[in-house]
Design a protein around this motif. Structure first.
Motif, PDB file in Angstrom:
ATOM      1  N   GLN A 191      40.311  73.046  75.475  1.00  0.00           N
ATOM      2  CA  GLN A 191      41.725  73.000  75.806  1.00  0.00           C
ATOM      3  C   GLN A 191      42.338  71.616  75.626  1.00  0.00           C
ATOM      4  O   GLN A 191      43.563  71.474  75.697  1.00  0.00           O
ATOM      5  CB  GLN A 191      41.940  73.476  77.241  1.00  0.00           C
ATOM      6  N   ILE A 192      41.518  70.586  75.402  1.00  0.00           N
ATOM      7  CA  ILE A 192      42.085  69.245  75.222  1.00  0.00           C
ATOM      8  C   ILE A 192      41.819  68.681  73.832  1.00  0.00           C
ATOM      9  O   ILE A 192      42.120  67.516  73.571  1.00  0.00           O
ATOM     10  CB  ILE A 192      41.551  68.251  76.280  1.00  0.00           C
ATOM     11  N   LEU A 193      41.290  69.485  72.918  1.00  0.00           N
ATOM     12  CA  LEU A 193      40.964  68.973  71.591  1.00  0.00           C
ATOM     13  C   LEU A 193      42.201  68.443  70.869  1.00  0.00           C
ATOM     14  O   LEU A 193      42.134  67.453  70.142  1.00  0.00           O
ATOM     15  CB  LEU A 193      40.289  70.065  70.754  1.00  0.00           C
ATOM     16  N   HIS A 194      43.340  69.102  71.065  1.00  0.00           N
ATOM     17  CA  HIS A 194      44.563  68.663  70.397  1.00  0.00           C
ATOM     18  C   HIS A 194      45.089  67.345  70.970  1.00  0.00           C
ATOM     19  O   HIS A 194      45.939  66.694  70.364  1.00  0.00           O
ATOM     20  CB  HIS A 194      45.641  69.736  70.521  1.00  0.00           C
ATOM     21  N   LEU A 195      44.586  66.932  72.146  1.00  0.00           N
ATOM     22  CA  LEU A 195      45.034  65.688  72.777  1.00  0.00           C
ATOM     23  C   LEU A 195      44.194  64.482  72.377  1.00  0.00           C
ATOM     24  O   LEU A 195      44.576  63.345  72.639  1.00  0.00           O
ATOM     25  CB  LEU A 195      45.002  65.839  74.303  1.00  0.00           C
ATOM     26  N   ILE A 196      43.044  64.734  71.764  1.00  0.00           N
ATOM     27  CA  ILE A 196      42.159  63.638  71.355  1.00  0.00           C
ATOM     28  C   ILE A 196      42.580  63.212  69.954  1.00  0.00           C
ATOM     29  O   ILE A 196      42.097  63.735  68.942  1.00  0.00           O
ATOM     30  CB  ILE A 196      40.687  64.076  71.405  1.00  0.00           C
ATOM     31  N   GLN A 197      43.481  62.255  69.894  1.00  0.00           N
ATOM     32  CA  GLN A 197      44.092  61.869  68.626  1.00  0.00           C
ATOM     33  C   GLN A 197      43.665  60.485  68.157  1.00  0.00           C
ATOM     34  O   GLN A 197      43.746  60.171  66.979  1.00  0.00           O
ATOM     35  CB  GLN A 197      45.619  61.918  68.759  1.00  0.00           C
ATOM     36  N   GLY A 198      43.266  59.626  69.026  1.00  0.00           N
ATOM     37  CA  GLY A 198      42.910  58.275  68.630  1.00  0.00           C
ATOM     38  C   GLY A 198      42.129  57.601  69.729  1.00  0.00           C
ATOM     39  O   GLY A 198      41.907  58.167  70.808  1.00  0.00           O
ATOM     40  N   PRO A 199      41.696  56.364  69.488  1.00  0.00           N
ATOM     41  CA  PRO A 199      40.954  55.636  70.523  1.00  0.00           C
ATOM     42  C   PRO A 199      41.849  55.275  71.700  1.00  0.00           C
ATOM     43  O   PRO A 199      43.073  55.202  71.584  1.00  0.00           O
ATOM     44  CB  PRO A 199      40.481  54.376  69.786  1.00  0.00           C
ATOM     45  N   THR A 200      41.226  55.064  72.833  1.00  0.00           N
ATOM     46  CA  THR A 200      41.933  54.609  74.025  1.00  0.00           C
ATOM     47  C   THR A 200      41.793  53.094  74.137  1.00  0.00           C
ATOM     48  O   THR A 200      40.788  52.513  73.709  1.00  0.00           O
ATOM     49  CB  THR A 200      41.374  55.279  75.291  1.00  0.00           C
ATOM     50  N   HIS A 201      42.806  52.476  74.707  1.00  0.00           N
ATOM     51  CA  HIS A 201      42.802  51.033  74.930  1.00  0.00           C
ATOM     52  C   HIS A 201      43.186  50.768  76.375  1.00  0.00           C
ATOM     53  O   HIS A 201      44.046  51.469  76.937  1.00  0.00           O
ATOM     54  CB  HIS A 201      43.797  50.328  73.997  1.00  0.00           C
ATOM     55  N   GLY A 202      42.583  49.750  76.977  1.00  0.00           N
ATOM     56  CA  GLY A 202      42.912  49.462  78.369  1.00  0.00           C
ATOM     57  C   GLY A 202      42.695  48.014  78.736  1.00  0.00           C
ATOM     58  O   GLY A 202      41.958  47.280  78.055  1.00  0.00           O
ATOM     59  N   ILE A 203      43.349  47.606  79.796  1.00  0.00           N
ATOM     60  CA  ILE A 203      43.104  46.306  80.399  1.00  0.00           C
ATOM     61  C   ILE A 203      42.719  46.540  81.856  1.00  0.00           C
ATOM     62  O   ILE A 203      43.302  47.402  82.535  1.00  0.00           O
ATOM     63  CB  ILE A 203      44.316  45.362  80.288  1.00  0.00           C
ATOM     64  N   LEU A 204      41.740  45.805  82.308  1.00  0.00           N
ATOM     65  CA  LEU A 204      41.181  45.980  83.648  1.00  0.00           C
ATOM     66  C   LEU A 204      41.138  44.629  84.346  1.00  0.00           C
ATOM     67  O   LEU A 204      40.502  43.693  83.854  1.00  0.00           O
ATOM     68  CB  LEU A 204      39.777  46.580  83.557  1.00  0.00           C
ATOM     69  N   PHE A 205      41.808  44.526  85.478  1.00  0.00           N
ATOM     70  CA  PHE A 205      41.790  43.310  86.288  1.00  0.00           C
ATOM     71  C   PHE A 205      41.084  43.638  87.596  1.00  0.00           C
ATOM     72  O   PHE A 205      41.411  44.627  88.267  1.00  0.00           O
ATOM     73  CB  PHE A 205      43.211  42.812  86.554  1.00  0.00           C
ATOM     74  N   SER A 206      40.110  42.803  87.958  1.00  0.00           N
ATOM     75  CA  SER A 206      39.268  43.097  89.111  1.00  0.00           C
ATOM     76  C   SER A 206      39.097  41.874  89.993  1.00  0.00           C
ATOM     77  O   SER A 206      39.105  40.731  89.510  1.00  0.00           O
ATOM     78  CB  SER A 206      37.877  43.568  88.660  1.00  0.00           C
ATOM     79  N   TRP A 207      38.919  42.144  91.267  1.00  0.00           N
ATOM     80  CA  TRP A 207      38.548  41.122  92.248  1.00  0.00           C
ATOM     81  C   TRP A 207      37.228  41.540  92.870  1.00  0.00           C
ATOM     82  O   TRP A 207      37.023  42.705  93.210  1.00  0.00           O
ATOM     83  CB  TRP A 207      39.622  40.978  93.323  1.00  0.00           C
ATOM     84  N   GLU A 208      36.317  40.590  93.016  1.00  0.00           N
ATOM     85  CA  GLU A 208      34.974  40.866  93.539  1.00  0.00           C
ATOM     86  C   GLU A 208      34.615  39.828  94.592  1.00  0.00           C
ATOM     87  O   GLU A 208      34.835  38.630  94.392  1.00  0.00           O
ATOM     88  CB  GLU A 208      33.976  40.806  92.379  1.00  0.00           C
TER      89      GLU A 208
END
Length: 365
Positions: A43-60
């Protein structure tokens, strides 16, 4: 665009860290994520069109064994993160999520495993008129689960700066609080920088832990929430889950559970009535079938101080109709208010199909 944003925010974050006073053993991270969406449902095959990109900011924040449980797990750290992801298609758009996290360390603390739980915001959700193809996200608010495995090269250029790389997995699902909810599982590679704000070097505390009682106990739990029947456009309905279990403490870290669940889920009744009226020719439902279910489960509880991680595998022993699968899985968190009283947050699913998010209170006798 997201790469330029990552670089700019990374420079700003590191500048702020450099100006701060070194009072605590804290670490700040900035990472770039590149990934793909798993093909876990047709049901999600039509939504997989390209790579995903993200930015992640974390505190540890580091721990040094001030609490006994920290020594059991090689002095893990805890913290929080903000993740901004472009999911690779205009139908899915972006997801903004916040998490609480724990990191566990291996290989002379150069390798770490991160696990986080939080909530996400999705601006571009399913809409029958403006976004009818988005079968993955039916609600603007979603649960978010993140895992990461990272390797760090410490103190590059003789600075309190680490270079790190690794892999990640992120899951978004609203727990069937609103359909459609095919959800997404996003995996890939990440790389970034860490800046350490350290106080004077501290030694890790070690002590002899007091023996833990391995006696049997008995739990009574009541949980509730709201979900829908899986029929698009149907309203949420409140449900009730009653659970009892016998438990055996094995060690400081873990406990086994064997229990019985009773599920009172009105959305199942709605599903039965809909199928009976919409598809009478199939003769699968009459409309008056019993919508209640009873399950037997085996579970495990992993202790992290006043928190614990719950995992359970169950099987319906009373299963009057075919609804999802006969086997079910529950995973979640439990927070102990006292030694005998706790609250919990659990996700119940049937393999990759979520059914409900359960908010519970429990008593141990």
């Amino acid at each position: 665009m997201i790469s330029k944003c990552f670089i700019s925010l990374s420079i700003l974050l590191l500048s702020i860290c450099g100006l701060a006073q070194k009072k605590r053993s804290d670490v700040f991270h900035a990472d770039y994520l590149y990934g793909r969406i798993m093909r876990h449902s047709p049901q999600i095959l039509h939504l997989i069109q390209g790579p995903t990109h993200g930015i992640l900011f974390s505190w540890e924040r580091k721990t040094y064994g001030d609490k006994d449980w920290q020594q059991l797990y090689n002095y893990p750290s805890y913290g929080a993160s903000l993740l901004i992801q472009d999911m690779g298609s205009p139908e899915l758009g972006r997801v903004y999520s916040l998490h609480g996290e724990y990191r566990f360390f291996f290989w002379e603390r150069k390798l770490s495993l991160k696990a986080g739980l939080g909530a996400g915001y999705i601006p571009n959700t399913y809409d029958p008129e403006t976004n009818p193809k988005n079968t993955a996200y039916g609600s603007a608010l979603t649960a978010s689960i993140i895992f990461g495995l990272e390797y760090r090269f410490e103190n590059i250029f003789d600075l309190p700066l680490d270079l790190k790389f690794g892999g990640f997995l992120v899951h978004y699902s609203n727990g069937k609080t609103k359909s459609p909810n095919t959800s997404t599982n996003n995996y890939g590679l990440q790389a970034g920088l860490s800046y350490k704000l350290s106080e004077a070097e501290r030694a890790y505390k070690t002590s002899i832990l007091e023996p833990v009682s391995t006696s049997w106990s008995w739990d009574i739990i009541a949980a509730s929430g709201a979900n829908d029947s899986g029929i698009w456009g149907e309203a949420n309905e409140a449900f009730l889950t009653l659970t009892t279990s016998v438990n055996k403490r094995l060690s400081h870290r873990s406990r086994l559970n064997l229990g019985l669940d009773a599920f009172f889920t009105p959305s199942v009744k709605t599903f039965i009535q809909y199928r009976a009226s919409a598809f009478p020719e199939e003769d699968q439902f009459q409309g008056d079938e019993d919508w209640r279910r009873v399950g037997l489960f085996l579970g495990h509880e992993l202790y992290l101080g006043q928190w614990s991680v719950i995992s359970q595998v169950g099987y319906y022993v009373y299963y009057p109709i075919e609804y999802l699968d006969r086997e079910y899985i529950r995973v979640g968190l439990r927070r102990y208010i006292t030694d005998k009283f706790y609250v919990s947050l659990m996700l119940k699913s049937h393999y990759s199909k979520a059914e409900a998010i359960e908010y519970g209170i429990g008593l141990r006798l």
